[in-house]
Design a protein around this motif. Structure first.
Motif, PDB file in Angstrom:
ATOM      1  N   ASP A  19       0.835  -1.204   0.000  1.00 18.83           N
ATOM      2  CA  ASP A  19       0.000   0.000   0.000  1.00 18.83           C
ATOM      3  C   ASP A  19       0.868   1.252   0.000  1.00 18.83           C
ATOM      4  N   ARG A  20       1.939   1.230   0.772  1.00 15.04           N
ATOM      5  CA  ARG A  20       2.828   2.385   0.868  1.00 15.04           C
ATOM      6  C   ARG A  20       3.517   2.659  -0.468  1.00 15.04           C
ATOM      7  N   LEU A  21       3.918   1.598  -1.153  1.00 13.15           N
ATOM      8  CA  LEU A  21       4.649   1.741  -2.416  1.00 13.15           C
ATOM      9  C   LEU A  21       3.731   1.812  -3.635  1.00 13.15           C
ATOM     10  N   ASP A  22       2.451   1.492  -3.433  1.00 10.75           N
ATOM     11  CA  ASP A  22       1.496   1.409  -4.541  1.00 10.75           C
ATOM     12  C   ASP A  22       2.059   0.493  -5.628  1.00 10.75           C
ATOM     13  N   ILE A  23       2.295  -0.763  -5.270  1.00  6.99           N
ATOM     14  CA  ILE A  23       2.989  -1.695  -6.158  1.00  6.99           C
ATOM     15  C   ILE A  23       2.194  -1.987  -7.426  1.00  6.99           C
ATOM     16  N   ASP A  24       2.933  -2.429  -8.433  1.00  9.87           N
ATOM     17  CA  ASP A  24       2.334  -2.822  -9.704  1.00  9.87           C
ATOM     18  C   ASP A  24       2.005  -4.304  -9.743  1.00  9.87           C
ATOM     19  N   PHE A  25       2.844  -5.127  -9.090  1.00 10.58           N
ATOM     20  CA  PHE A  25       2.614  -6.566  -9.088  1.00 10.58           C
ATOM     21  C   PHE A  25       3.462  -7.210  -8.010  1.00 10.58           C
ATOM     22  N   VAL A  26       3.305  -8.533  -7.875  1.00 14.92           N
ATOM     23  CA  VAL A  26       4.100  -9.343  -6.957  1.00 14.92           C
ATOM     24  C   VAL A  26       4.817 -10.411  -7.768  1.00 14.92           C
ATOM     25  N   VAL A  27       6.067 -10.663  -7.435  1.00 16.59           N
ATOM     26  CA  VAL A  27       6.843 -11.751  -8.030  1.00 16.59           C
ATOM     27  C   VAL A  27       6.939 -12.879  -7.015  1.00 16.59           C
ATOM     28  N   SER A  28       6.581 -14.089  -7.425  1.00 11.32           N
ATOM     29  CA  SER A  28       6.757 -15.275  -6.582  1.00 11.32           C
ATOM     30  C   SER A  28       7.885 -16.124  -7.149  1.00 11.32           C
ATOM     31  N   THR A  29       8.866 -16.434  -6.296  1.00 14.89           N
ATOM     32  CA  THR A  29      10.049 -17.173  -6.746  1.00 14.89           C
ATOM     33  C   THR A  29       9.897 -18.685  -6.587  1.00 14.89           C
ATOM     34  N   GLY A  30       8.680 -19.187  -6.395  1.00 14.53           N
ATOM     35  CA  GLY A  30       8.446 -20.619  -6.433  1.00 14.53           C
ATOM     36  C   GLY A  30       8.312 -21.283  -5.081  1.00 14.53           C
ATOM     37  N   ASP A  31       8.064 -22.605  -5.120  1.00 19.84           N
ATOM     38  CA  ASP A  31       7.598 -23.375  -3.965  1.00 19.84           C
ATOM     39  C   ASP A  31       6.372 -22.676  -3.395  1.00 19.84           C
ATOM     40  N   ASN A  32       5.352 -22.658  -4.247  1.00 18.68           N
ATOM     41  CA  ASN A  32       4.128 -21.934  -3.957  1.00 18.68           C
ATOM     42  C   ASN A  32       3.190 -22.695  -3.032  1.00 18.68           C
ATOM     43  N   PHE A  33       3.273 -24.030  -3.052  1.00 15.88           N
ATOM     44  CA  PHE A  33       2.375 -24.850  -2.227  1.00 15.88           C
ATOM     45  C   PHE A  33       3.136 -26.039  -1.657  1.00 15.88           C
ATOM     46  N   TYR A  34       3.211 -26.070  -0.327  1.00 16.67           N
ATOM     47  CA  TYR A  34       3.907 -27.158   0.384  1.00 16.67           C
ATOM     48  C   TYR A  34       2.915 -28.205   0.833  1.00 16.67           C
ATOM     49  N   ASN A  35       3.421 -29.476   1.054  1.00 15.19           N
ATOM     50  CA  ASN A  35       4.782 -29.879   0.724  1.00 15.19           C
ATOM     51  C   ASN A  35       4.877 -30.432  -0.697  1.00 15.19           C
ATOM     52  N   GLU A  36       3.728 -30.787  -1.251  1.00 16.91           N
ATOM     53  CA  GLU A  36       3.736 -31.519  -2.516  1.00 16.91           C
ATOM     54  C   GLU A  36       2.935 -30.821  -3.599  1.00 16.91           C
ATOM     55  N   GLY A  37       3.038 -29.488  -3.697  1.00 16.11           N
ATOM     56  CA  GLY A  37       2.326 -28.773  -4.737  1.00 16.11           C
ATOM     57  C   GLY A  37       0.822 -28.880  -4.583  1.00 16.11           C
ATOM     58  N   LEU A  38       0.093 -28.737  -5.679  1.00 22.53           N
ATOM     59  CA  LEU A  38      -1.359 -28.888  -5.686  1.00 22.53           C
ATOM     60  C   LEU A  38      -1.737 -30.288  -6.164  1.00 22.53           C
TER      61      LEU A  38
END
Length: 321
Positions: free
Chosen positions: A59-78
């Motif tokens: 909110d403070r930075l008024d971001i444009d997007f988020v980058v996710s560097t992976g391992d999004n769902f533990y422990n075994e993905g979806l």
């Protein structure tokens, strides 16, 4: 030797073409985003607390997007496109209004242990319109281009010694051709890029003093390409820490943001050729703001406290090393 038909099948199975996604800049010509990795634990291990602070900083930075560097769902993905973990680990945890922006996402090794096709499926966009996950792709934001690279298929141990884990390699085999095509497409994209800032995002670290140490396959195959085409930043997760590394005879800044939930409370390890500018072994995330001539990033802990700040001009970055 393969037959003509086998060759056609070989090419089709190994396709790694980079899709381009355009992202419009703010009216002031700047670009701001957050970087988070190794997070999806249904709010546990301080994931929810990190998410709260992300919302405040976004909110403070008024971001444009988020980058996710992976391992999004533990422990075994979806387990599939209807897996409730998508809501429990993503949609509900990152519910702040300021985080309702596109999430550009790569896959990690834990994601490959589940149904990879589920994370890549457009049906997840129907559940949450922010979700943008591809194997490898480019985000074109005018002053910057972000090249997202599927690093898990590079790592030999997942194929040679998977132990008790099962990996979903659909779309990867034949592996050699998949990686060759990916490298070819990445080389072409980097060569043609006119962006002021070139950023490469992958799950595995290239240079790191964290638990996993350098990924030797990426040092061999990916790093020379990044050096050749003067990439400014390489961002990764995999190590559950926050880290800023600068190496001898390289202008690349190596940035680890893999502290989205469970963190490993351990000291960093010495590195033969690289210096550690910052290392934090607790939970947190990072922000980056780019203009036409300057770059700034900040690492934050689980309480939203800024632990490490760095800023430079484009000219200084390219001439001071």
């Amino acid at each position: 030797m393969p037959t003509e038909t086998q060759n056609e099948s070989y090419k089709h199975a190994a396709s790694a073409r980079l899709q381009r996604l355009d992202h419009q800049l703010n009216t002031n010509g700047s670009l701001s985003f957050l970087v988070i990795g190794d997070w999806g634990r249904k709010g546990w291990y301080n994931q929810s607390q990190v998410a709260v602070q992300m919302g405040i900083i976004a909110d403070r930075l008024d971001i444009d997007f988020v980058v996710s560097t992976g391992d999004n769902f533990y422990n075994e993905g979806l387990t599939g496109v209807d897996d409730p973990a998508f809501d429990e680990s993503f949609k509900y945890v990152y519910g702040a209004r300021s985080l309702q922006k596109p999430w550009y996402t790569v896959l990690g090794n834990h994601d490959y242990r589940g149904d990879v096709e589920a994370q890549l499926s457009p049906r997840l966009r129907e559940r949450d319109s922010r979700w943008r996950c591809l194997r490898s792709f480019i985000v074109n934001a005018d002053i910057a281009e972000l090249f997202f690279v599927d690093t898990t298929p590079f790592v030999n141990i997942y194929f040679d010694d998977p132990k008790d884990h099962s990996y979903d390699w659909r779309g990867i085999h034949p592996r050699e051709a998949y990686l060759a095509n990916l490298m070819k497409d990445l080389r072409l994209a980097l060569r043609e890029s006119k962006a002021k800032w070139k950023i490469v995002v992958g799950h595995h670290g290239i240079r790191t003093t964290g638990h996993h140490c350098d990924t030797k396959e990426l040092v061999t195959h990916l790093l020379p390409l990044l050096e050749e085409y003067e990439v400014d930043f390489y961002m990764n997760g995999h190590d559950h820490c926050l880290e800023h590394i600068l190496c001898q005879n390289s202008k690349i800044r190596f940035l680890t943001s893999g502290a989205g939930s469970k963190a490993w409370m351990e000291a960093n390890k010495p590195h033969d050729s690289c210096g550690v500018k910052f290392f934090h072994h607790g939970q947190g995330f990072m922000s980056m703001k780019l203009t036409k001539n300057s770059a700034r990033f900040v690492f934050y802990n689980v309480f939203g406290k800024a632990l490490h700040r760095w800023k430079t001009s484009l000219k200084k970055l390219h001439t001071s090393i």
